[in-house]
Each structure stands twice: as structure tokens, then as C-alpha cells.
Motif scaffolding. Structure first.
Motif, PDB file in Angstrom:
ATOM      1  N   GLY A 171       0.815  -1.212   0.000  1.00  0.00           N
ATOM      2  CA  GLY A 171       0.000   0.000   0.000  1.00  0.00           C
ATOM      3  C   GLY A 171       0.848   1.261   0.000  1.00  0.00           C
ATOM      4  N   PHE A 172       1.952   1.231   0.747  1.00  0.00           N
ATOM      5  CA  PHE A 172       2.854   2.385   0.780  1.00  0.00           C
ATOM      6  C   PHE A 172       3.524   2.585  -0.577  1.00  0.00           C
ATOM      7  CE2 PHE A 172       7.186   4.039   1.529  1.00  0.00           C
ATOM      8  CZ  PHE A 172       6.854   5.281   2.053  1.00  0.00           C
ATOM      9  N   TYR A 173       3.957   1.484  -1.196  1.00  0.00           N
ATOM     10  CA  TYR A 173       4.613   1.558  -2.506  1.00  0.00           C
ATOM     11  C   TYR A 173       3.659   2.102  -3.573  1.00  0.00           C
ATOM     12  CZ  TYR A 173       6.951   0.040  -6.787  1.00  0.00           C
ATOM     13  OH  TYR A 173       7.535  -0.001  -8.038  1.00  0.00           O
ATOM     14  N   LEU A 174       2.378   1.724  -3.471  1.00  0.00           N
ATOM     15  CA  LEU A 174       1.375   2.186  -4.439  1.00  0.00           C
ATOM     16  C   LEU A 174       0.731   3.504  -4.021  1.00  0.00           C
ATOM     17  CD1 LEU A 174      -0.391  -1.221  -5.256  1.00  0.00           C
ATOM     18  CD2 LEU A 174       1.372  -0.033  -6.582  1.00  0.00           C
ATOM     19  N   ARG A 175       1.264   4.094  -2.946  1.00  0.00           N
ATOM     20  CA  ARG A 175       0.796   5.390  -2.441  1.00  0.00           C
ATOM     21  C   ARG A 175      -0.644   5.354  -1.948  1.00  0.00           C
ATOM     22  NH1 ARG A 175       3.484   9.716  -6.780  1.00  0.00           N
ATOM     23  NH2 ARG A 175       5.659   9.005  -6.481  1.00  0.00           N
ATOM     24  N   ARG A 176      -1.043   4.184  -1.440  1.00  0.00           N
ATOM     25  CA  ARG A 176      -2.355   4.073  -0.805  1.00  0.00           C
ATOM     26  C   ARG A 176      -2.239   4.301   0.693  1.00  0.00           C
ATOM     27  NH1 ARG A 176      -6.347   1.493  -3.800  1.00  0.00           N
ATOM     28  NH2 ARG A 176      -7.628   2.144  -2.024  1.00  0.00           N
ATOM     29  N   ARG A 177      -1.011   4.220   1.196  1.00  0.00           N
ATOM     30  CA  ARG A 177      -0.731   4.442   2.610  1.00  0.00           C
ATOM     31  C   ARG A 177       0.398   5.452   2.741  1.00  0.00           C
ATOM     32  NH1 ARG A 177      -2.000   0.942   6.723  1.00  0.00           N
ATOM     33  NH2 ARG A 177      -0.031   1.599   7.664  1.00  0.00           N
ATOM     34  N   SER A 178       0.457   6.091   3.896  1.00  0.00           N
ATOM     35  CA  SER A 178       1.503   7.079   4.148  1.00  0.00           C
ATOM     36  C   SER A 178       2.707   6.497   4.873  1.00  0.00           C
ATOM     37  CB  SER A 178       0.936   8.246   4.975  1.00  0.00           C
ATOM     38  OG  SER A 178       0.443   7.770   6.227  1.00  0.00           O
ATOM     39  N   ASP A 179       2.599   5.240   5.347  1.00  0.00           N
ATOM     40  CA  ASP A 179       3.688   4.639   6.120  1.00  0.00           C
ATOM     41  C   ASP A 179       3.578   3.127   6.058  1.00  0.00           C
ATOM     42  OD1 ASP A 179       5.797   4.229   7.773  1.00  0.00           O
ATOM     43  OD2 ASP A 179       4.990   5.297   9.502  1.00  0.00           O
ATOM     44  N   THR A 180       4.722   2.442   6.253  1.00  0.00           N
ATOM     45  CA  THR A 180       4.714   0.976   6.285  1.00  0.00           C
ATOM     46  C   THR A 180       4.459   0.445   7.686  1.00  0.00           C
ATOM     47  OG1 THR A 180       7.115   0.953   6.602  1.00  0.00           O
ATOM     48  CG2 THR A 180       6.297   0.815   4.330  1.00  0.00           C
TER      49      THR A 180
ATOM     50  N   GLU B 244     -11.149 -13.133   9.953  1.00  0.00           N
ATOM     51  CA  GLU B 244     -10.601 -11.960  10.620  1.00  0.00           C
ATOM     52  C   GLU B 244      -9.349 -11.446   9.927  1.00  0.00           C
ATOM     53  OE1 GLU B 244      -9.730 -15.599  13.279  1.00  0.00           O
ATOM     54  OE2 GLU B 244     -11.338 -14.834  12.009  1.00  0.00           O
ATOM     55  N   SER B 245      -8.603 -12.359   9.280  1.00  0.00           N
ATOM     56  CA  SER B 245      -7.404 -11.947   8.555  1.00  0.00           C
ATOM     57  C   SER B 245      -7.771 -11.097   7.337  1.00  0.00           C
ATOM     58  CB  SER B 245      -6.602 -13.173   8.109  1.00  0.00           C
ATOM     59  OG  SER B 245      -6.217 -13.954   9.217  1.00  0.00           O
ATOM     60  N   ILE B 246      -8.804 -11.524   6.630  1.00  0.00           N
ATOM     61  CA  ILE B 246      -9.257 -10.757   5.470  1.00  0.00           C
ATOM     62  C   ILE B 246      -9.721  -9.372   5.895  1.00  0.00           C
ATOM     63  CG2 ILE B 246     -11.048 -10.630   3.693  1.00  0.00           C
ATOM     64  CD1 ILE B 246     -10.910 -13.673   3.513  1.00  0.00           C
ATOM     65  N   THR B 247     -10.479  -9.327   6.991  1.00  0.00           N
ATOM     66  CA  THR B 247     -10.935  -8.044   7.523  1.00  0.00           C
ATOM     67  C   THR B 247      -9.761  -7.147   7.872  1.00  0.00           C
ATOM     68  OG1 THR B 247     -12.912  -9.098   8.436  1.00  0.00           O
ATOM     69  CG2 THR B 247     -12.314  -6.932   9.306  1.00  0.00           C
ATOM     70  N   ALA B 248      -8.761  -7.722   8.542  1.00  0.00           N
ATOM     71  CA  ALA B 248      -7.579  -6.950   8.936  1.00  0.00           C
ATOM     72  C   ALA B 248      -6.804  -6.466   7.720  1.00  0.00           C
ATOM     73  CB  ALA B 248      -6.687  -7.796   9.839  1.00  0.00           C
TER      74      ALA B 248
ATOM     75  N   ILE C 222      -8.004  -5.802   4.710  1.00  0.00           N
ATOM     76  CA  ILE C 222      -8.769  -4.707   4.086  1.00  0.00           C
ATOM     77  C   ILE C 222      -8.587  -3.418   4.866  1.00  0.00           C
ATOM     78  CG2 ILE C 222     -11.090  -3.859   3.545  1.00  0.00           C
ATOM     79  CD1 ILE C 222     -11.866  -6.768   2.972  1.00  0.00           C
ATOM     80  N   TRP C 223      -8.680  -3.489   6.174  1.00  0.00           N
ATOM     81  CA  TRP C 223      -8.530  -2.288   6.982  1.00  0.00           C
ATOM     82  C   TRP C 223      -7.102  -1.737   6.924  1.00  0.00           C
ATOM     83  CZ3 TRP C 223     -11.874  -4.760  11.306  1.00  0.00           C
ATOM     84  CH2 TRP C 223     -13.214  -4.414  11.112  1.00  0.00           C
ATOM     85  N   THR C 224      -6.106  -2.638   6.809  1.00  0.00           N
ATOM     86  CA  THR C 224      -4.725  -2.181   6.658  1.00  0.00           C
ATOM     87  C   THR C 224      -4.547  -1.456   5.332  1.00  0.00           C
ATOM     88  OG1 THR C 224      -3.883  -4.029   7.987  1.00  0.00           O
ATOM     89  CG2 THR C 224      -2.306  -2.903   6.566  1.00  0.00           C
ATOM     90  N   TRP C 225      -5.115  -2.003   4.282  1.00  0.00           N
ATOM     91  CA  TRP C 225      -5.037  -1.382   2.954  1.00  0.00           C
ATOM     92  C   TRP C 225      -5.662   0.010   2.963  1.00  0.00           C
ATOM     93  CZ3 TRP C 225      -2.428  -2.224  -1.349  1.00  0.00           C
ATOM     94  CH2 TRP C 225      -2.860  -1.643  -2.545  1.00  0.00           C
TER      95      TRP C 225
END
Length: 332
Positions: free
Chosen positions: A99-108, A239-243, A245-248
Motif C-alpha cells: 500500500g505504501f509503494y502504491l501510495r495508498r498508505r503514508s507509512d509501512t 478476521e485476517s481478510i478483515t484486517a 482490508i482495513w490495513t489497505w
């Protein structure tokens, strides 16, 4: 061997789809009744997504029974916190990095609310209590520990309810409504989706239990030891899938809350159920898995206090998982 593998794969996929539908149903309930995100992540989500493990536990006892059935049941309950602690968090960090590499997140790294200190402390303090009945052979102590664990969980729910956080607003909608159109009231499609989920979870869980017992006999491995890593790896998927998605979406507190909330449930209520319903005899592999969970939970609590989870948590988890597998295979 091939037939066993394919059978377990079918069960794995069935549990995956059933858990996916369950997760969506949980989001529907939380959105519909305006329940806060912290409570959803740490309490409501684990209650619903842990149903696959509960079904495996019940099927192992009711349909199989005996030593093998009880070993699968106990191994599933002890194994869930182990699998979450060791191999799920590395996956979460990989998603964060992508997500960070694709600029969907601001931090790893994962930025989390310090309110999650509460569930981490609960796991750290209470999970080792599951060892007591195996070390002290007393029926009274087993029942006392079971009552204590359930009481502790109810207190935990009460505390987390007062810190439920913000309501999830960008809910994607009930999946069944995309298939069944024309309903102005969502209750009936919701019930239908729930029924389908239960059927898939039941069928998939039954296949997993049969597969674990057959595979352990074929490979001449300990049934409980094998069930600790195989069954939870499948049933922990919701719960892993949920986590993931929320991480993304960079909802790090929600992602971590979903996982640690699951560990709280399997440090209290479900061990209490097993204490009453089984002989609760633990193998060496089970003892090792409990020790690994404690070490990783301690490291994570340190980071949660700082409000930031970093990559060393994932590394510790992988080392713990590798150590367990080597012990299971009698390499060390």
C-alpha cells in the motif's frame, strides 16, 4: 495423500467463503446499529469471525470424540492465537508495504490507538492460565479457571464498550443485495446470507477436521500438534481478510483490533468451554505454542504503548512459527 489434500482444500475454500460472508454480515450489523469501530474491531468482529473455529471445536467433539477428536478441538483453540501471532501479522505488514509503494498508505508501520493496550494486557495475563488444568489434575480447578476466564471476558467487553470509537460510514453494502434485488427491507437478504454462511462453515469445518485426523495418521505426526497450525490457518481467514482490508485502507487500529480481539476471545471464553467439555491434555507442541504467543504479545504490547507497530513484530512471529514447525517435525 492427494485425496486428503484435495478434501482439506475444499474445506479450506468453504470456510474462506463462509467467513467472507460472515465478515460482511458483521459490517452490516455494525453499520445498521451505529456501533463504534473500536468495539467492532476488538469485540463484535472476533465474536462473528471466530465462529469457524467454534464449529470445528464442536464438530470434533460431537462427530468424532475420543482422543483424536479432543486433540483437534483443543489444538484448534490453542492454535488460533498462535497462528494470528506468528503468520498473520507478517501478511499485514506486507500489505502495508504494498500500500505504501502504491501510495495508498503514508507509512509501512501500523499507527494504532493506545486503547488497544487493554486487549493486549488481557491476552498476556490470561492466556497462560490455559496451562493450569494440564499441570494440576483437578476437576475443581478446571471449572474454577473456566468461570474466571468467562468473567474476565465479560469485564473486558464492558470496558471496551465504553471506548467504542467512531462508527464506520463507508460500508460497501450487504453482498446478498447484489444478487437479490427488489427488497426494500434488508432483513430477509441478511438472514439468507447468514444461513448460507453457516452451511459453508459447517461443511468446510467438518472437512478440515476429517482431513487433519487422516493427515496426521498418514504422516505419523501428533494430531494436536498438526491441528494447531493447519485448522486455525484456515479458520482464521475471516478476521485476517478483515484486517487486510482495513490495513489497505490505513485503518490500522481497526486491523490490529480485529486480530487482538480474536486472541482475547481465545484466551478466555473458548478455553473455558474446552476446560469443561474435554480432558484438556496438552502436548509439548501445545506448550510451545503458548510460550510463543506470550513472547510475541509482550513485544507487541511494548509497541502498542508507543502507538506504533513496526516490522520487528512480524520477524519475531516468523521466528516463533519456524521454531514450532521444527519441534513438530522433531528436528529440534
Amino acid at each position: 495423500m492427494l485425496i486428503i489434500t484435495l478434501y482439506m482444500l475444499a474445506g479450506f475454500l468453504s470456510v474462506l467463503i463462509g467467513g467472507w460472508l460472515f465478515t460482511n454480515s458483521m459490517e452490516y450489523i455494525s453499520h445498521r446499529y451505529r456501533i463504534g469501530s473500536s468495539f467492532v474491531g476488538a469485540v463484535l468482529s472476533p465474536i462473528l469471525t471466530s465462529l469457524p473455529e467454534l464449529i470445528v471445536f464442536l464438530i470434533a467433539l460431537l462427530f468424532y470424540g475420543g482422543v483424536s477428536g479432543e486433540d483437534v478441538a483443543v489444538g484448534t483453540i490453542i492454535g488460533e492465537p498462535f497462528v494470528v501471532s506468528t503468520i498473520i501479522y507478517p501478511i499485514i505488514f506486507i500489505v502495508a508495504a504494498i500500500g505504501f509503494y502504491l501510495r495508498r498508505r503514508s507509512d509501512t508501520a501500523l499507527e494504532v490507538d493506545k486503547a488497544l493496550i487493554i486487549p493486549f494486557i488481557v491476552v498476556l495475563l490470561l492466556f497462560p492460565t490455559v496451562l493450569l488444568p494440564a499441570l494440576i489434575r483437578s476437576l475443581v480447578i478446571r471449572y474454577l479457571v473456566a468461570v474466571f476466564l468467562v468473567t474476565a471476558y465479560l469485564l473486558y467487553v464492558h470496558v471496551m464498550r465504553s471506548r467504542q470509537g467512531l462508527v464506520i460510514e463507508d460500508y460497501e453494502g450487504l453482498y446478498m443485495l447484489r444478487v437479490i434485488r427488489g427488497y426494500r427491507i434488508e432483513f430477509m437478504p441478511f438472514i439468507l446470507q447468514l444461513v448460507i454462511s453457516v452451511v459453508l462453515l459447517f461443511v468446510g469445518s467438518k472437512a478440515l477436521v476429517e482431513g487433519v485426523i487422516d493427515l496426521s495418521k498418514y504422516l505419523m505426526l501428533d494430531v494436536m500438534g498438526l491441528s494447531i497450525i493447519i485448522v486455525p490457518t484456515a479458520t482464521v481467514l475471516p478476521e485476517s481478510i478483515t484486517a487486510v482490508i482495513w490495513t489497505w485502507r490505513e485503518r490500522d487500529t481497526m486491523a490490529v483490533a480485529a486480530l487482538i480481539g480474536e486472541k482475547v476471545l481465545y484466551s478466555t471464553v473458548y478455553p473455558a468451554l474446552a476446560l469443561v467439555a474435554t480432558r484438556w491434555l496438552l502436548s509439548v507442541e501445545a506448550l510451545v505454542s503458548v510460550a510463543v504467543v506470550e513472547v510475541i504479545s509482550s513485544a507487541m504490547l511494548y509497541h502498542v504503548i508507543k502507538g506504533r507497530l513496526t516490522w520487528d513484530v512480524a520477524l519475531i512471529g516468523l521466528i516463533g512459527y519456524l521454531t514450532y514447525v521444527l519441534i513438530l517435525l522433531h528436528v529440534i
